[in-house]
Write a protein that holds these residues in place. Sequence first.
Motif, mmCIF file in Angstrom:
data_model
loop_
_atom_site.group_PDB
_atom_site.id
_atom_site.type_symbol
_atom_site.label_atom_id
_atom_site.label_comp_id
_atom_site.label_asym_id
_atom_site.label_seq_id
_atom_site.Cartn_x
_atom_site.Cartn_y
_atom_site.Cartn_z
ATOM 1 N N UNK A 125 3.351 0.609 6.638
ATOM 2 C CA UNK A 125 2.666 0.257 5.401
ATOM 3 C C UNK A 125 1.158 0.246 5.624
ATOM 4 N N UNK A 126 0.432 0.829 4.680
ATOM 5 C CA UNK A 126 -1.021 0.952 4.856
ATOM 6 C C UNK A 126 -1.759 -0.337 4.518
ATOM 7 N N UNK A 127 -1.140 -1.218 3.720
ATOM 8 C CA UNK A 127 -1.801 -2.464 3.322
ATOM 9 C C UNK A 127 -1.044 -3.658 3.872
ATOM 10 N N UNK A 138 0.649 -4.560 14.587
ATOM 11 C CA UNK A 138 1.868 -5.236 14.116
ATOM 12 C C UNK A 138 1.959 -5.394 12.604
ATOM 13 N N UNK A 139 0.844 -5.668 11.928
ATOM 14 C CA UNK A 139 0.888 -5.884 10.497
ATOM 15 C C UNK A 139 1.269 -4.655 9.693
ATOM 16 N N UNK A 140 1.130 -3.479 10.273
ATOM 17 C CA UNK A 140 1.434 -2.241 9.550
ATOM 18 C C UNK A 140 2.874 -1.779 9.749
ATOM 19 N N UNK A 141 3.648 -2.515 10.538
ATOM 20 C CA UNK A 141 5.070 -2.187 10.703
ATOM 21 C C UNK A 141 5.808 -2.676 9.468
ATOM 22 N N UNK A 170 0.811 -1.210 0.000
ATOM 23 C CA UNK A 170 0.000 0.000 0.000
ATOM 24 C C UNK A 170 0.845 1.260 0.000
ATOM 25 N N UNK A 171 0.314 2.302 0.648
ATOM 26 C CA UNK A 171 1.071 3.551 0.789
ATOM 27 C C UNK A 171 2.032 3.448 1.981
#
Length: 256
Positions: free
Chosen positions: A211-213, A167-170, A150-151
């Motif tokens: 990360x956005x995705x 955690x997933x967006x790190x 993502x962005x």
Amino acid sequence: MKHTITGTTMPVLQIGLDPGEMIISEPGEFSWMTDSIALNTTTQTAGAKGLFGALGRALSGGGLFMTEYVAQNAPGLVAFAAKIPGTIHQLDIAPGHSYMVHKHGFLCATQGVSLQIGFQRALGAGLFGGNGFIMQRVSGPCTAFVELGGETVVYDLRPGESIQVHPGHVGMFQDSVNFDITFMRGIKNAIFGGDGLFIARLTGPGRVWLQSMTVPNLAHAIAPYLAGAESAPQQTAQIGGAAIAGSILGDIFGRN
């Protein structure tokens, strides 16, 4: 070595190599290449010293094997396309420095790169049924390329300044950043909030890329539109074991 990153939503990294120059990636990552590029698949690269070094790299999300792309006799080109919508980032890593990168973020790097487990936490596996959380440590000296979903949002944290992140967006962060996993505050928030039991806390000084995705969020979003989605609950019991085994083997031997 010369490189270009082409595109926006689904970028492609194209790397031009002079004769004798090498780029290293996990197996199955490249998208296209010229005839002058020779491949060598081996366990003894990317900082691995012996079998245990290769196994440690595999547990961090990298493959047990790595592939070296070398230009022979003439200049060549090898390209790596993004697997999900997102961005590709260049990291120039000096000796003695490293970056922590999310489990499947490493794309490729020049000679001198070292891949190791940087952080591993079970996140309640077994007790709460949570997923494991692993980050790779990418060390130099080298030039590395990382794929984020993502962005990308970048924060420069001051000493002592913290940010809490699912955690997933790190995506990745500099080795000067302190990283830990903590419980979601508030019992009702943890149980009924739908955001999971755990949250990541990153504390400066240092730079953080978010990360956005995430791949699980993307899979969840498109699941209702997949053929046969209505019968998925009935199929889960039958394919669950095969899916788990496939995931483990994919982490060890590389992914498609």
